[in-house]
Design a protein around this motif. Structure first.
Motif, mmCIF file in Angstrom:
data_model
loop_
_atom_site.group_PDB
_atom_site.id
_atom_site.type_symbol
_atom_site.label_atom_id
_atom_site.label_comp_id
_atom_site.label_asym_id
_atom_site.label_seq_id
_atom_site.Cartn_x
_atom_site.Cartn_y
_atom_site.Cartn_z
ATOM 1 N N THR A 1 0.843 -1.188 0.000
ATOM 2 C CA THR A 1 0.000 0.000 0.000
ATOM 3 C C THR A 1 0.875 1.233 0.000
ATOM 4 O O THR A 1 2.032 1.189 0.444
ATOM 5 C CB THR A 1 -0.950 -0.001 1.223
ATOM 6 O OG1 THR A 1 -1.813 1.115 1.154
ATOM 7 C CG2 THR A 1 -0.155 0.046 2.522
ATOM 8 N N ASP A 2 0.344 2.347 -0.511
ATOM 9 C CA ASP A 2 1.159 3.546 -0.698
ATOM 10 C C ASP A 2 0.832 4.656 0.299
ATOM 11 O O ASP A 2 1.067 5.820 0.035
ATOM 12 C CB ASP A 2 0.981 4.075 -2.122
ATOM 13 C CG ASP A 2 -0.484 4.345 -2.466
ATOM 14 O OD1 ASP A 2 -1.340 4.083 -1.612
ATOM 15 O OD2 ASP A 2 -0.741 4.807 -3.597
ATOM 16 N N VAL A 3 0.292 4.293 1.474
ATOM 17 C CA VAL A 3 -0.076 5.318 2.449
ATOM 18 C C VAL A 3 1.176 5.942 3.072
ATOM 19 O O VAL A 3 2.225 5.311 3.172
ATOM 20 C CB VAL A 3 -0.972 4.735 3.565
ATOM 21 C CG1 VAL A 3 -2.279 4.241 2.984
ATOM 22 C CG2 VAL A 3 -0.260 3.614 4.326
ATOM 23 N N ARG A 4 1.029 7.197 3.499
ATOM 24 C CA ARG A 4 2.148 7.901 4.125
ATOM 25 C C ARG A 4 2.215 7.639 5.622
ATOM 26 O O ARG A 4 3.253 7.802 6.243
ATOM 27 C CB ARG A 4 2.028 9.396 3.861
ATOM 28 C CG ARG A 4 2.297 9.793 2.424
ATOM 29 C CD ARG A 4 2.157 11.279 2.216
ATOM 30 N NE ARG A 4 0.776 11.719 2.401
ATOM 31 C CZ ARG A 4 0.376 12.981 2.316
ATOM 32 N NH1 ARG A 4 1.268 13.931 2.082
ATOM 33 N NH2 ARG A 4 -0.888 13.301 2.482
ATOM 34 N N THR A 5 1.078 7.257 6.215
ATOM 35 C CA THR A 5 1.053 6.978 7.650
ATOM 36 C C THR A 5 0.101 5.825 7.934
ATOM 37 O O THR A 5 -0.892 5.648 7.224
ATOM 38 C CB THR A 5 0.617 8.218 8.458
ATOM 39 O OG1 THR A 5 0.486 7.857 9.845
ATOM 40 C CG2 THR A 5 -0.715 8.753 7.974
ATOM 41 N N TYR A 6 0.419 5.063 8.946
ATOM 42 C CA TYR A 6 -0.437 3.949 9.371
ATOM 43 C C TYR A 6 -1.247 4.324 10.611
ATOM 44 O O TYR A 6 -1.857 3.473 11.242
ATOM 45 C CB TYR A 6 0.418 2.709 9.670
ATOM 46 C CG TYR A 6 1.087 2.132 8.448
ATOM 47 C CD1 TYR A 6 0.416 1.250 7.609
ATOM 48 C CD2 TYR A 6 2.397 2.475 8.114
ATOM 49 C CE1 TYR A 6 1.024 0.714 6.486
ATOM 50 C CE2 TYR A 6 3.020 1.951 6.993
ATOM 51 C CZ TYR A 6 2.319 1.068 6.183
ATOM 52 O OH TYR A 6 2.922 0.542 5.068
ATOM 53 N N ASN A 7 -1.240 5.616 10.951
ATOM 54 C CA ASN A 7 -1.933 6.068 12.156
ATOM 55 C C ASN A 7 -3.425 6.271 11.901
ATOM 56 O O ASN A 7 -3.820 6.870 10.894
ATOM 57 C CB ASN A 7 -1.322 7.372 12.665
ATOM 58 C CG ASN A 7 0.048 7.162 13.297
ATOM 59 O OD1 ASN A 7 0.491 6.030 13.469
ATOM 60 N ND2 ASN A 7 0.711 8.241 13.633
ATOM 61 N N CYS A 8 -4.234 5.791 12.829
ATOM 62 C CA CYS A 8 -5.683 5.969 12.812
ATOM 63 C C CYS A 8 -6.142 6.196 14.253
ATOM 64 O O CYS A 8 -5.497 5.718 15.191
ATOM 65 C CB CYS A 8 -6.405 4.733 12.262
ATOM 66 S SG CYS A 8 -5.824 4.147 10.661
ATOM 67 N N ARG A 9 -7.252 6.893 14.410
ATOM 68 C CA ARG A 9 -7.829 7.094 15.740
ATOM 69 C C ARG A 9 -9.128 6.297 15.824
ATOM 70 O O ARG A 9 -10.115 6.626 15.191
ATOM 71 C CB ARG A 9 -8.116 8.580 15.986
ATOM 72 C CG ARG A 9 -8.621 8.883 17.406
ATOM 73 C CD ARG A 9 -9.219 10.287 17.497
ATOM 74 N NE ARG A 9 -10.493 10.377 16.766
ATOM 75 C CZ ARG A 9 -10.665 11.139 15.687
ATOM 76 N NH1 ARG A 9 -9.670 11.850 15.199
ATOM 77 N NH2 ARG A 9 -11.839 11.176 15.072
ATOM 78 N N ILE A 10 -9.115 5.251 16.626
ATOM 79 C CA ILE A 10 -10.310 4.429 16.804
ATOM 80 C C ILE A 10 -11.213 5.083 17.846
ATOM 81 O O ILE A 10 -10.810 5.323 18.983
ATOM 82 C CB ILE A 10 -9.959 3.000 17.269
ATOM 83 C CG1 ILE A 10 -8.967 2.347 16.305
ATOM 84 C CG2 ILE A 10 -11.224 2.157 17.406
ATOM 85 C CD1 ILE A 10 -9.503 2.103 14.928
ATOM 86 N N ASP A 11 -12.451 5.393 17.465
ATOM 87 C CA ASP A 11 -13.405 6.038 18.367
ATOM 88 C C ASP A 11 -14.407 5.051 18.974
ATOM 89 O O ASP A 11 -14.996 5.327 20.026
ATOM 90 C CB ASP A 11 -14.183 7.129 17.619
ATOM 91 C CG ASP A 11 -13.272 8.258 17.156
ATOM 92 O OD1 ASP A 11 -12.339 8.607 17.899
ATOM 93 O OD2 ASP A 11 -13.494 8.780 16.049
ATOM 94 N N HIS A 12 -14.630 3.938 18.301
ATOM 95 C CA HIS A 12 -15.619 2.961 18.795
ATOM 96 C C HIS A 12 -15.287 1.603 18.210
ATOM 97 O O HIS A 12 -14.971 1.492 17.022
ATOM 98 C CB HIS A 12 -17.030 3.379 18.377
ATOM 99 C CG HIS A 12 -18.107 2.440 18.848
ATOM 100 N ND1 HIS A 12 -18.474 2.346 20.169
ATOM 101 C CD2 HIS A 12 -18.890 1.553 18.177
ATOM 102 C CE1 HIS A 12 -19.439 1.440 20.290
ATOM 103 N NE2 HIS A 12 -19.705 0.949 19.096
ATOM 104 N N ALA A 13 -15.354 0.566 19.038
ATOM 105 C CA ALA A 13 -15.132 -0.804 18.579
ATOM 106 C C ALA A 13 -15.848 -1.749 19.543
ATOM 107 O O ALA A 13 -15.482 -1.832 20.712
ATOM 108 C CB ALA A 13 -13.643 -1.126 18.523
#
Length: 248
Positions: free
Chosen positions: A158-170
Motif C-alpha cells: 500500500t502507498d499510504v504515508r502513515t499507518y496512524n488511525c484514531r479508533i473512536d468505537h469498537a
C-alpha cells in the motif's frame, strides 16, 4: 459548482469502489451514467475505497459542474439508469473546496456474522459455525483505543504515508440473530477492518489470550494478525462531515 452524491451499493458484482483496469467498479458505473445524463465527462472523487465484494450503506462522492443542477431531477434520472445494486440517496451542493475524502471526519463499518447456515443471508453475512467468546472479543476490541499505529492490520502493498488511525468505537453486539462488529475511526487502512475482525475472531475462538492483540499491534507485522475475513460480511455504514459543508 461542486456537488456531493450520497449513494449505497451491494458490492458482490463489483471489484470495489475505485476505478481499476479490466474490472468493473462502482466508481466506473457512477461516472459512466453521470456523464451520460449530464452530457459531458464527469470524474467523481469518493470518500474512500472499499475492497472487492464489500458493501456500502452510505458512500459519498463529489463532482464538479459549470452550471447549477436540478439535483432532484438528476437523482431521478441516475436511479433510473444505474444497476439495481447501486442507489442514489441524495445529491446536494457543497462549497467549492469541499472534498468527499479529505473533509470526512469519521467513517463507520459493521461486520456481520451468522451462526446458522441461511441461504438467504449467504451474500450478506459470513456463516461461521464455531463458538465464540464475545466477552473476550470485546475486551480485545477495547485495546484498539490504546494505539494509533495499525500497520499490522494494513494490506502489505500500500502507498499510504502513515499507518496512524484514531479508533473512536469498537464493539461486538448480538443483533437479530447476527453477531455484529461495530467500528468507527477517523480513517482506515486498506483491508484494516477485515484484518481486525480476523484477529478478534481468533481470540474469540480461544486460540490466543486477550493480550495477544497487544503483541500483534506492537509487531507492526501483518503476518502476526489474523486472516482477513470474507468481504461479503463487511459494510461501510456511515461517513460524517462537518455540518457547514452543505450549501442550503
Amino acid at each position: 459548482m461542486r456537488y456531493f452524491i450520497e449513494l449505497s451499493y451491494f458490492g458482490k458484482a463489483y471489484h470495489g469502489w475505485q476505478n481499476q483496469p479490466d474490472s468493473i467498479t462502482v466508481q466506473e458505473v457512477l461516472e459512466k451514467n453521470l456523464s451520460k445524463v449530464l452530457g459531458f465527462k464527469i470524474d467523481v472523487v469518493g470518500a474512500g475505497r472499499t475492497d472487492a465484494g464489500v458493501h456500502s450503506k452510505q458512500m459519498f462522492a463529489h463532482f464538479d459542474a459549470e452550471e447549477e443542477l436540478d439535483t432532484d431531477l438528476l437523482k431521478y434520472k441516475l436511479n433510473s439508469m444505474l444497476p439495481k445494486d447501486v442507489a442514489i440517496s441524495e445529491i446536494f451542493q457543497v462549497s467549492e473546496d469541499a472534498h468527499a475524502r479529505f473533509d470526512a471526519v469519521s467513517r463507520s463499518y459493521e461486520y456481520y456474522i451468522v451462526k446458522e447456515k441461511n441461504p438467504f443471508l449467504k451474500d450478506f453475512a459470513w456463516f461461521l459455525k464455531h463458538d465464540l467468546d464475545i466477552e473476550k472479543m470485546n475486551a480485545a476490541a477495547q485495546v484498539l483505543y490504546d494505539y494509533s499505529n495499525f500497520r499490522s492490520f494494513s494490506k502489505s502493498r500500500t502507498d499510504v504515508r502513515t499507518y496512524n488511525c484514531r479508533i473512536d468505537h469498537a464493539k461486538w453486539e448480538v443483533e437479530d440473530n447476527k453477531l455484529v462488529f461495530h467500528i468507527t475511526a477517523d480513517r482506515f487502512l486498506r483491508n484494516m477492518v477485515r484484518a481486525v475482525v480476523g484477529t478478534l475472531i481468533e481470540i474469540g475462538q480461544n486460540k490466543y489470550p486477550v493480550s495477544h492483540i497487544h503483541e500483534v499491534i506492537k509487531s507492526e507485522d501483518r503476518g502476526k494478525a489474523g486472516t482477513s475475513v470474507p468481504a461479503h460480511g463487511l459494510y461501510l455504514t456511515r461517513i460524517e462531515y462537518p455540518e457547514n459543508i452543505r450549501i442550503e
